[in-house]
Design a protein around this motif. Structure first.
Motif, PDB file in Angstrom:
ATOM      1  N   GLU A 150       0.849  -1.159  -0.135  1.00 48.60           N
ATOM      2  CA  GLU A 150       0.082   0.106  -0.008  1.00 48.60           C
ATOM      3  C   GLU A 150       1.066   1.145  -0.024  1.00 48.60           C
ATOM      4  O   GLU A 150       1.792   1.415   0.752  1.00 48.60           O
ATOM      5  N   PRO A 151       0.469   2.315  -0.785  1.00 53.21           N
ATOM      6  CA  PRO A 151       1.384   3.527  -0.764  1.00 53.21           C
ATOM      7  C   PRO A 151       1.311   4.554   0.729  1.00 53.21           C
ATOM      8  O   PRO A 151       0.467   3.874   1.340  1.00 53.21           O
ATOM      9  N   PRO A 152       2.187   5.029   0.966  1.00 51.76           N
ATOM     10  CA  PRO A 152       3.196   5.584   0.181  1.00 51.76           C
ATOM     11  C   PRO A 152       4.526   4.805  -0.181  1.00 51.76           C
ATOM     12  O   PRO A 152       4.898   4.064   0.606  1.00 51.76           O
ATOM     13  N   GLU A 172       1.474   7.837  -4.543  1.00 52.90           N
ATOM     14  CA  GLU A 172       0.412   8.155  -3.213  1.00 52.90           C
ATOM     15  C   GLU A 172      -0.881   7.328  -3.140  1.00 52.90           C
ATOM     16  O   GLU A 172      -1.580   7.119  -2.469  1.00 52.90           O
ATOM     17  N   ARG A 173      -1.208   6.793  -4.443  1.00 52.26           N
ATOM     18  CA  ARG A 173      -2.169   6.047  -4.850  1.00 52.26           C
ATOM     19  C   ARG A 173      -1.769   4.982  -5.874  1.00 52.26           C
ATOM     20  O   ARG A 173      -1.154   5.195  -6.640  1.00 52.26           O
ATOM     21  N   ALA A 174      -2.459   3.780  -5.554  1.00 50.48           N
ATOM     22  CA  ALA A 174      -2.265   2.626  -6.587  1.00 50.48           C
ATOM     23  C   ALA A 174      -3.526   1.895  -6.701  1.00 50.48           C
ATOM     24  O   ALA A 174      -4.172   1.386  -5.713  1.00 50.48           O
ATOM     25  N   TYR A 175      -3.690   1.453  -7.769  1.00 49.88           N
ATOM     26  CA  TYR A 175      -4.735   0.285  -7.946  1.00 49.88           C
ATOM     27  C   TYR A 175      -4.569  -0.636  -9.344  1.00 49.88           C
ATOM     28  O   TYR A 175      -3.782  -0.198 -10.104  1.00 49.88           O
TER      29      TYR A 175
END
Length: 118
Positions: free
Chosen positions: A13-15, A106-109
């Motif tokens: 999970e970010p960051p 900062e976000r990832a999917y």
């Protein structure tokens, strides 16, 4: 998380950080593949390296993205003796041009499975 054919990096999970290296290879790239494979494996052994993924097209443009826990881990990788040798040889022999970028993720999917578009 399992990714298709194992070709996508698995990240937490970010960051975290992404080092994005895009390059254009010279016509004479003898020895490049072996060095690239060695550096890929060496990076994955470094403290703070989370994962990496790489691709190269028929026009000799390649991109490697390595993922790192923090900026200190990136700095240690940048200054690692074997990596410094590879950088020097790459500049002198293999790359006609390259770009290097460091970004904070900062976000990832991923998807499309389980992902809906609103």
């Amino acid at each position: 998380m399992t990714t298709p054919s194992g070709r996508f990096a698995t990240t937490p999970e970010p960051p975290y950080y992404a080092v994005i290296f895009t390059s254009l290879l010279a016509e004479n790239d003898e020895g490049y593949g072996a060095m690239a494979d060695a550096m890929y494996a060496l990076a994955l052994e470094q403290p703070g390296c989370l994962s990496a993924e790489s691709a190269r097209d028929a026009d000799r443009v390649g991109i490697t993205v390595s993922y790192w826990r923090d900026e200190e881990s990136i700095a240690a990788w940048k200054g690692l003796a074997r990596h410094l040798v590879a950088q020097k040889v790459g500049i002198e022999r293999w790359y006609t041009h390259y770009e290097l970028r460091v970004a904070k993720v900062e976000r990832a999917y991923s998807g499309p499975e389980g992902r809906s578009v609103d």
